[in-house]
Design a protein around this motif. Sequence first.
Motif, PDB file in Angstrom:
ATOM      1  N   GLU A  67       5.731  34.261  27.059  1.00  0.00           N
ATOM      2  CA  GLU A  67       6.960  34.867  26.533  1.00  0.00           C
ATOM      3  C   GLU A  67       7.203  34.451  25.091  1.00  0.00           C
ATOM      4  OE1 GLU A  67      10.037  33.686  29.217  1.00  0.00           O
ATOM      5  OE2 GLU A  67       9.354  35.020  30.805  1.00  0.00           O
ATOM      6  N   ILE A  68       6.980  33.183  24.783  1.00  0.00           N
ATOM      7  CA  ILE A  68       7.187  32.699  23.414  1.00  0.00           C
ATOM      8  C   ILE A  68       6.206  33.375  22.465  1.00  0.00           C
ATOM      9  CG2 ILE A  68       6.980  30.682  21.900  1.00  0.00           C
ATOM     10  CD1 ILE A  68       8.134  29.009  24.244  1.00  0.00           C
ATOM     11  N   VAL A  69       4.929  33.408  22.821  1.00  0.00           N
ATOM     12  CA  VAL A  69       3.913  34.024  21.962  1.00  0.00           C
ATOM     13  C   VAL A  69       4.212  35.504  21.764  1.00  0.00           C
ATOM     14  CG1 VAL A  69       1.470  34.664  21.816  1.00  0.00           C
ATOM     15  CG2 VAL A  69       2.112  32.346  22.480  1.00  0.00           C
ATOM     16  N   GLU A  70       4.545  36.211  22.840  1.00  0.00           N
ATOM     17  CA  GLU A  70       4.852  37.641  22.722  1.00  0.00           C
ATOM     18  C   GLU A  70       6.059  37.886  21.842  1.00  0.00           C
ATOM     19  OE1 GLU A  70       5.165  39.055  26.734  1.00  0.00           O
ATOM     20  OE2 GLU A  70       2.994  39.012  27.040  1.00  0.00           O
ATOM     21  N   SER A  71       7.061  37.028  21.941  1.00  0.00           N
ATOM     22  CA  SER A  71       8.261  37.177  21.129  1.00  0.00           C
ATOM     23  C   SER A  71       7.963  36.953  19.647  1.00  0.00           C
ATOM     24  CB  SER A  71       9.329  36.193  21.602  1.00  0.00           C
ATOM     25  OG  SER A  71      10.458  36.238  20.771  1.00  0.00           O
ATOM     26  N   VAL A  72       7.211  35.900  19.350  1.00  0.00           N
ATOM     27  CA  VAL A  72       6.883  35.574  17.962  1.00  0.00           C
ATOM     28  C   VAL A  72       5.987  36.647  17.342  1.00  0.00           C
ATOM     29  CG1 VAL A  72       5.634  33.915  16.515  1.00  0.00           C
ATOM     30  CG2 VAL A  72       7.245  33.093  18.238  1.00  0.00           C
ATOM     31  N   GLN A  73       5.088  37.212  18.126  1.00  0.00           N
ATOM     32  CA  GLN A  73       4.129  38.192  17.613  1.00  0.00           C
ATOM     33  C   GLN A  73       4.586  39.639  17.809  1.00  0.00           C
ATOM     34  OE1 GLN A  73       0.463  37.162  19.581  1.00  0.00           O
ATOM     35  NE2 GLN A  73      -0.009  35.600  18.079  1.00  0.00           N
ATOM     36  N   ALA A  74       5.807  39.863  18.235  1.00  0.00           N
ATOM     37  CA  ALA A  74       6.278  41.202  18.597  1.00  0.00           C
ATOM     38  C   ALA A  74       6.077  42.225  17.480  1.00  0.00           C
ATOM     39  CB  ALA A  74       7.746  41.149  19.011  1.00  0.00           C
TER      40      ALA A  74
END
Length: 91
Positions: A67-74
């Motif tokens: 979730e953190i990676v997806e949010s940062v790379q959105a």
Amino acid sequence: LNHIVDADLLKRLTDLLQQHHRNYTVIPFSLQTYFDTPYNFDNYKKGNLDPIHSMDYIKGEHKKQREIVESVQADKNLYVTNQNGARNQMI
């Protein structure tokens, strides 16, 4: 043909489409635009500018890390997939 990075693949696809007399549009991928698209830290407190190295990430379960990676790379992911851009160009 949306953001095809591999030149050989793009050539094979366009040759195939031409061989079958099909119309197509090439929407190029710009590596510079991708590099210029910032990581998105908007969902994190100003004091925690690096969520990837935060304890939530390091000690987190796989789902939380994802979730953190997806949010940062959105925003970068939106550019790569170009779903809205491809649709809007074809309208």
